[in-house]
Design a protein around this motif. Structure first.
Motif, PDB file in Angstrom:
ATOM      1  N   LYS A  25      40.184  -9.386  57.932  1.00 12.67           N
ATOM      2  CA  LYS A  25      40.707  -8.961  56.615  1.00 12.67           C
ATOM      3  C   LYS A  25      40.672  -9.971  55.532  1.00 12.67           C
ATOM      4  O   LYS A  25      41.229 -11.208  55.934  1.00 12.67           O
ATOM      5  CB  LYS A  25      42.369  -8.430  56.919  1.00 12.67           C
ATOM      6  CG  LYS A  25      42.518  -7.238  57.464  1.00 12.67           C
ATOM      7  CD  LYS A  25      42.380  -6.329  56.456  1.00 12.67           C
ATOM      8  CE  LYS A  25      42.078  -4.862  57.050  1.00 12.67           C
ATOM      9  NZ  LYS A  25      42.956  -4.212  57.847  1.00 12.67           N
ATOM     10  N   ASN A  26      40.145  -9.772  54.652  1.00 12.61           N
ATOM     11  CA  ASN A  26      40.176 -10.763  53.453  1.00 12.61           C
ATOM     12  C   ASN A  26      41.617 -10.724  52.752  1.00 12.61           C
ATOM     13  O   ASN A  26      41.724  -9.546  52.195  1.00 12.61           O
ATOM     14  CB  ASN A  26      39.029 -10.480  52.201  1.00 12.61           C
ATOM     15  CG  ASN A  26      37.889 -10.979  53.160  1.00 12.61           C
ATOM     16  OD1 ASN A  26      37.806 -11.976  53.613  1.00 12.61           O
ATOM     17  ND2 ASN A  26      36.810  -9.942  52.677  1.00 12.61           N
ATOM     18  N   LYS A  27      42.314 -11.773  53.072  1.00 12.16           N
ATOM     19  CA  LYS A  27      43.823 -11.462  52.367  1.00 12.16           C
ATOM     20  C   LYS A  27      43.706 -12.195  51.295  1.00 12.16           C
ATOM     21  O   LYS A  27      43.101 -13.368  50.723  1.00 12.16           O
ATOM     22  CB  LYS A  27      44.691 -12.343  53.567  1.00 12.16           C
ATOM     23  CG  LYS A  27      46.045 -11.646  53.484  1.00 12.16           C
ATOM     24  CD  LYS A  27      46.920 -12.244  54.626  1.00 12.16           C
ATOM     25  CE  LYS A  27      48.237 -11.715  54.351  1.00 12.16           C
ATOM     26  NZ  LYS A  27      49.284 -12.536  55.191  1.00 12.16           N
ATOM     27  N   GLN A  28      44.390 -11.382  50.314  1.00 12.85           N
ATOM     28  CA  GLN A  28      44.620 -11.993  49.097  1.00 12.85           C
ATOM     29  C   GLN A  28      45.442 -13.456  49.125  1.00 12.85           C
ATOM     30  O   GLN A  28      46.526 -13.308  49.966  1.00 12.85           O
ATOM     31  CB  GLN A  28      45.203 -11.204  47.866  1.00 12.85           C
ATOM     32  CG  GLN A  28      44.252  -9.729  47.615  1.00 12.85           C
ATOM     33  CD  GLN A  28      45.162  -8.762  47.956  1.00 12.85           C
ATOM     34  OE1 GLN A  28      46.145  -8.646  47.912  1.00 12.85           O
ATOM     35  NE2 GLN A  28      44.366  -7.533  47.646  1.00 12.85           N
ATOM     36  N   ALA A  29      45.066 -14.261  48.073  1.00  9.55           N
ATOM     37  CA  ALA A  29      46.090 -15.208  48.345  1.00  9.55           C
ATOM     38  C   ALA A  29      47.316 -15.360  47.893  1.00  9.55           C
ATOM     39  O   ALA A  29      47.465 -15.122  46.624  1.00  9.55           O
ATOM     40  CB  ALA A  29      45.349 -16.670  47.470  1.00  9.55           C
ATOM     41  N   THR A  30      48.338 -15.227  48.714  1.00  6.66           N
ATOM     42  CA  THR A  30      49.604 -15.068  48.424  1.00  6.66           C
ATOM     43  C   THR A  30      50.227 -16.457  48.652  1.00  6.66           C
ATOM     44  O   THR A  30      49.877 -17.368  48.536  1.00  6.66           O
ATOM     45  CB  THR A  30      50.411 -13.956  49.098  1.00  6.66           C
ATOM     46  OG1 THR A  30      50.070 -14.022  50.412  1.00  6.66           O
ATOM     47  CG2 THR A  30      49.729 -12.509  48.580  1.00  6.66           C
ATOM     48  N   THR A  77      48.274 -19.578  52.874  1.00  6.35           N
ATOM     49  CA  THR A  77      46.917 -20.370  52.442  1.00  6.35           C
ATOM     50  C   THR A  77      45.662 -19.378  53.026  1.00  6.35           C
ATOM     51  O   THR A  77      44.881 -19.648  52.377  1.00  6.35           O
ATOM     52  CB  THR A  77      46.756 -21.905  52.643  1.00  6.35           C
ATOM     53  OG1 THR A  77      47.442 -21.708  54.112  1.00  6.35           O
ATOM     54  CG2 THR A  77      47.822 -22.236  51.607  1.00  6.35           C
ATOM     55  N   HIS A  78      45.724 -18.935  54.253  1.00  5.23           N
ATOM     56  CA  HIS A  78      44.759 -18.279  54.727  1.00  5.23           C
ATOM     57  C   HIS A  78      43.800 -17.465  53.848  1.00  5.23           C
ATOM     58  O   HIS A  78      44.509 -16.615  53.175  1.00  5.23           O
ATOM     59  CB  HIS A  78      45.026 -17.611  56.170  1.00  5.23           C
ATOM     60  CG  HIS A  78      45.239 -18.706  57.328  1.00  5.23           C
ATOM     61  ND1 HIS A  78      46.484 -18.697  57.676  1.00  5.23           N
ATOM     62  CD2 HIS A  78      44.509 -19.550  57.386  1.00  5.23           C
ATOM     63  CE1 HIS A  78      46.337 -19.722  58.508  1.00  5.23           C
ATOM     64  NE2 HIS A  78      45.378 -20.320  58.542  1.00  5.23           N
ATOM     65  N   LYS A  79      42.558 -17.449  53.724  1.00  7.39           N
ATOM     66  CA  LYS A  79      41.827 -16.553  53.038  1.00  7.39           C
ATOM     67  C   LYS A  79      41.441 -15.461  54.012  1.00  7.39           C
ATOM     68  O   LYS A  79      41.411 -14.086  53.532  1.00  7.39           O
ATOM     69  CB  LYS A  79      40.712 -17.243  52.290  1.00  7.39           C
ATOM     70  CG  LYS A  79      41.175 -18.044  51.072  1.00  7.39           C
ATOM     71  CD  LYS A  79      40.050 -17.707  49.955  1.00  7.39           C
ATOM     72  CE  LYS A  79      40.457 -18.257  48.883  1.00  7.39           C
ATOM     73  NZ  LYS A  79      39.419 -18.766  47.854  1.00  7.39           N
ATOM     74  N   VAL A  80      40.879 -15.620  55.037  1.00 10.84           N
ATOM     75  CA  VAL A  80      40.475 -14.618  56.111  1.00 10.84           C
ATOM     76  C   VAL A  80      41.328 -14.835  57.091  1.00 10.84           C
ATOM     77  O   VAL A  80      41.684 -15.801  57.896  1.00 10.84           O
ATOM     78  CB  VAL A  80      38.965 -15.000  56.665  1.00 10.84           C
ATOM     79  CG1 VAL A  80      38.597 -14.050  57.487  1.00 10.84           C
ATOM     80  CG2 VAL A  80      38.153 -15.189  55.512  1.00 10.84           C
ATOM     81  N   GLU A  81      41.782 -13.340  57.460  1.00 11.50           N
ATOM     82  CA  GLU A  81      42.800 -13.419  58.526  1.00 11.50           C
ATOM     83  C   GLU A  81      42.051 -12.510  59.723  1.00 11.50           C
ATOM     84  O   GLU A  81      41.333 -11.446  59.461  1.00 11.50           O
ATOM     85  CB  GLU A  81      43.980 -12.628  57.980  1.00 11.50           C
ATOM     86  CG  GLU A  81      45.026 -12.627  59.120  1.00 11.50           C
ATOM     87  CD  GLU A  81      46.366 -11.950  58.549  1.00 11.50           C
ATOM     88  OE1 GLU A  81      47.420 -12.231  58.827  1.00 11.50           O
ATOM     89  OE2 GLU A  81      46.096 -10.872  57.697  1.00 11.50           O
TER      90      GLU A  81
END
Lengths: 616, 218
Positions: free
Chosen positions: B93-98, B101-105
């Motif tokens: 999952k490409n996580k939006q930077a909230t 800090t992870h970008k890819v989950e």
């Protein structure tokens, strides 16, 4: 995915239909040796050059459930029925067909040939091993696997309205995905079952098998016998829900095939043969100190296959006619390779059944070898042969019974797709591998009888056709050659005869009468003068051919060696007598007087030998 | 999304058996998880009378072998008794930077634990023990023992394969939609952990911290 263009219910229905087809394909692909292209050649197994990469073209059929399978005509021709949107259950029985067991052991092929030459129709049973399972009685059939693929619709749901009511809960995509998973499991499971080993056995090597697999596809469940069912284990795949029902695959299977074989209707089971062929080969040396009958037969040679001769030669063959039709030879080889080399690794997996097997084996052993003399001997063939021979001869008097015919009557096969085991090659049939070839030449059930005769007249070809191997052709020619040889008693140019010469102990070479004459005097024999033996050998080499010898040797062993028959082989007398009767029926060439005359000659020789060996 | 975990029955293997056993198990799992178009390939084990199925995907095969090499290497260098291989399937999952800090989950939806108990011959204490780890004993009984052990392992491996089949059969709802790639499995990773008995749990725990507990991700 091939399910894009239709409405949801239509898609569902199509998935279900294809699911049936694919299931059948998966099952038959690994149970139907004739069509298998399984590359089983050791080296290639781990290489990349397998069928997986070699055939890269993808057909529409392959795309279904993302599983590309090899061609399996048997599956294709059987799926039409379910493709017609009949959501009826699909029952696939995988049946192990075994030839009657005594054929391997009896070593009676010689006699069989003669009988058939003289009266083909009178002793059809004897021929069974040499023709094939088609239309012959005595073949034991055993359902080793029963697959049931079915769609269970929920109450209130009709096929026409598939997916209408609760289409929201289960989409066709979900159904499709779960179907894929179920089929993958099926694919793996099929290869983990004991039946797969049989399939592998049949399809992997060039040897003629004493067994084959056939399958029946039907839409109705033909009840198994309670006994059969009790032996089977059940495996049920978790059903896949559809919007209006569920897709189920369930399986009944025999957890141990060798268990099956012990179940065969004839008392002689392959189990026994395992023992019989395998043990000398497994440990040839062990036999030497313990074998009480080293001179009884050529079985003193360290190869398993000798044992298939032993009975033959001891009772039937003069020294010059050791060859007998090759079937015996190949059968025993085939059997050996199956049960001898492959069984041990199999058994531990189904170890729970082992005790039963062992027990069964013991019983069989005891049954045939009540004499303590015999028990340590791993060369049980003669008595087995005799016991079986008796059966052969007894049974040969009765009219042949067609199992398939009776099945036709019993089977509650209601659908047009019902597949009958031995019926001819109508399209609805799921022919067994070995039957396929054959069936093309057989027009209908009605001609079964004539077929049998035809087979009798050229048995080797027919028989060989059950081999689906690369070595087929060579086997065919080999078999034919030896078979032809067997027509001529005095000739022995079969390849294996030479073989025999190589390995045979000269002392045990002499013909049957010598052998039987020696039986009771093993100790003397050890001390006996070589010269005397040599003379005897010489004499026997000049002895007349088989048929006369048959009578003689039987007579000798029966009359003049009571200790032999009582100590070594308990059921010897019946064997002898039955053989005698059959021989007289068969040959009728020599008169009893002639036989007696010759017998006396041999008895004299024996007496002389005994004296000589006893004195020094 | 749930993460289903399957702990496969522990197998007592000898060093030289590791490769076949792992291949057999891993490929069997992959065959159930590479839901794209596959052309199955039957493979007969050499040590056991078992046939397993590969996806017929050369890439996957290569990766599996690499991991097995790695595993064997590690077993050789750190001869621990207990070894574990974990095959995890996840969704990316490409996580939006909230605030994180992870970008890819990696969303793990399934984990398979293959447990191997590797016997090591040179160990002195294992001389005549009755343990299933078998020793190179030149005696006659050793051969019998070896055969018996082999048979046991074969039947255990058989069991494990059926364990896989059963698991696959029973748990179907957690599997994400099939990726649109042919013959390729869901994204996966293979991790190796081997440790002594006591440290084992710790290791697991550490790994969990690193990757995040599955249930936290759903």
């Amino acid at each position: 995915m091939a399910v894009n263009t239709h409405s949801e219910p239509a898609k569902m229905e199509q998935i279900i239909t294809e699911f049936f087809a694919k299931s059948l394909h998966i099952i038959l692909e690994s149970r139907c040796p004739f069509v298998s292209s399984r590359n089983y050649s050791g080296e290639q197994l781990h290489s990349t050059s397998s069928s997986a990469s070699s055939s890269s073209s993808i057909r529409p059929r392959d795309k279904w459930f993302n599983l590309a399978l090899r061609d399996c005509p048997a599956a294709l021709e059987n799926t039409d029925f379910w493709r017609q949107s009949n959501l009826e259950p699909m029952v696939v029985d995988v049946v192990l067909v075994q030839r009657p067991n005594w054929d391997y052991v009896s070593g009676s092929s010689k006699v069989a040939v003669e009988q058939n030459l003289l009266s083909k129709d009178r002793f059809p049973v004897v021929w069974k091993s040499d023709c094939d399972e088609f239309g012959c009685d005595g073949y034991s059939e055993k359902v080793i696997e029963r697959w049931i693929v079915r769609y269970e619709s929920k109450k209130g749901c009709k096929e026409g309205s598939l997916g209408n009511k609760r289409s929201s809960s289960i989409t066709s995509h979900a159904l499709y995905k779960k179907s894929i998973l179920l089929l993958r499991s099926l694919y793996v499971t099929v290869r983990l079952l004991p039946g797969y080993k049989i399939f592998r056995e049949i399809s992997s090597s060039g040897q003629i098998r004493s067994f084959s697999l056939i399958h029946r596809v039907s839409s109705s469940v033909e009840p198994l016998s309670r006994r059969d069912e009790a032996e089977m284990q059940q495996f049920t795949f978790t059903p896949v829900d559809t919007s209006c029902g569920k897709l189920c695959i369930s399986l009944l299977y025999l957890p141990s095939i060798s268990d099956t074989t012990s179940e065969s209707s004839t008392p002689m089971s392959p189990q026994f043969i395992t023992d019989y062929v395998g043990s000398p080969l497994a440990d040839p040396l062990k036999r030497l100190p313990s074998a009480p009958l080293p001179q009884y037969s050529p079985s003193s040679s360290p190869y398993g296959r000798r044992h298939s001769w032993s009975y033959d030669t001891s009772m039937a063959s003069p020294p010059s006619s050791l060859p007998s039709p090759s079937p015996t030879y190949s059968e025993s080889r085939a059997l050996y390779s199956k049960f001898g080399s492959h069984r041990p690794p199999i058994s531990p997996r189904y170890s729970s059944l082992e005790p039963a097997q062992v027990h069964a084996k013991d019983i069989g052993y005891d049954e045939y070898f009540p004499s303590p003399n015999f028990s340590p001997s791993p060369s049980p063939s003669p008595p087995i042969g005799s016991g079986n021979m008796l059966k052969v001869l007894l049974r040969s008097d009765s009219a042949p019974v067609y199992i398939p015919a009776s099945r036709l009557g019993d089977a509650p096969l209601s659908s047009n797709k019902a597949v009958l085991p031995f019926s001819p090659p109508l399209k609805a049939i799921g022919p067994s591998i070995s039957l396929v070839e054959r069936s093309s030449s057989i027009p209908s059930t009605a001609t079964k009888l004539s077929l049998r005769e035809e087979e009798i007249s050229r048995p080797s070809g027919v028989k060989i056709s059950s081999s689906s191997s690369p070595h087929k052709s060579s086997f065919r020619s080999f078999s034919r050659l030896s078979f032809e040889d067997s027509y001529d008693d005095s000739e022995f140019s079969g390849p294996f005869v030479v073989d025999d010469d190589d390995t045979m102990d000269p002392g045990s070479r002499p013909g049957s009468s010598d052998r039987s004459g020696n039986l009771g005097m093993q100790h003397e024999r050890v001390k006996s003068q070589d010269a005397a033996v040599g003379a005897l050998v010489q004499m026997l080499k000049k002895a007349p051919p088989l048929q006369q010898d048959l009578n003689r040797s039987q007579y000798v062993s029966k009359t003049s060696r009571p200790e032999y028959s009582s100590n070594q082989v308990q059921d010897h007398p019946p064997r002898a007598s039955s053989n005698m009767s059959s021989f007289s029926r068969v040959s009728g060439i020599k008169t009893t007087a002639d036989a007696l005359e010759e017998l006396k000659g041999y008895v004299d020789v024996k007496q002389m030998l005994l004296k000589q060996s006893g004195k020094p | 999304m749930n993460c289903e975990v399957c702990q496969l029955k522990e197998l007592d293997v000898e060093y030289f058996e590791i490769r076949e056993v792992l291949r057999c198990i891993l490929h069997t799992i992959f065959f159930h998880r590479a839901l794209g178009l596959v052309r199955p390939k039957d493979v007969d084990l050499e040590l056991f009378e078992i046939t397993y199925v590969q996806c017929g995907d050369a890439e996957l095969e290569k990766k599996v072998d690499e991991k097995i090499d790695q595993f064997i290497d590690r077993v050789e260098k750190h001869p621990n008794k207990k070894n574990q291989i974990c095959l995890s399937f996840f969704e990316v999952k490409n996580k939006q930077a909230t605030w994180f800090t992870h970008k890819v989950e990696h969303l793990y939806w399934e984990q398979w634990y293959i447990n191997l108990n590797v016997a090591h011959h040179p160990k002195p204490h294992s001389g005549k023990s009755h343990h299933s780890k078998l020793v190179l004993d030149p005696g006659e009984s050793a051969l019998d023992e070896r055969n018996a052990r082999r048979a046991t392992l074969e039947s255990s491996l058989h069991e494990v394969l059926f364990q896989i089949i059963k698991f696959v059969n029973e748990k179907k709802d957690h599997i994400p939609p099939i990726p649109n790639m042919e013959g390729v499995s869901f994204p996966y990773e293979i991790t190796i952990s081997s440790s002594s008995d006591s440290a084992f749990g710790m290791d697991m725990f550490k790994r969990m911290l690193q990757t995040g507990h599955p249930t936290m991700l759903s």
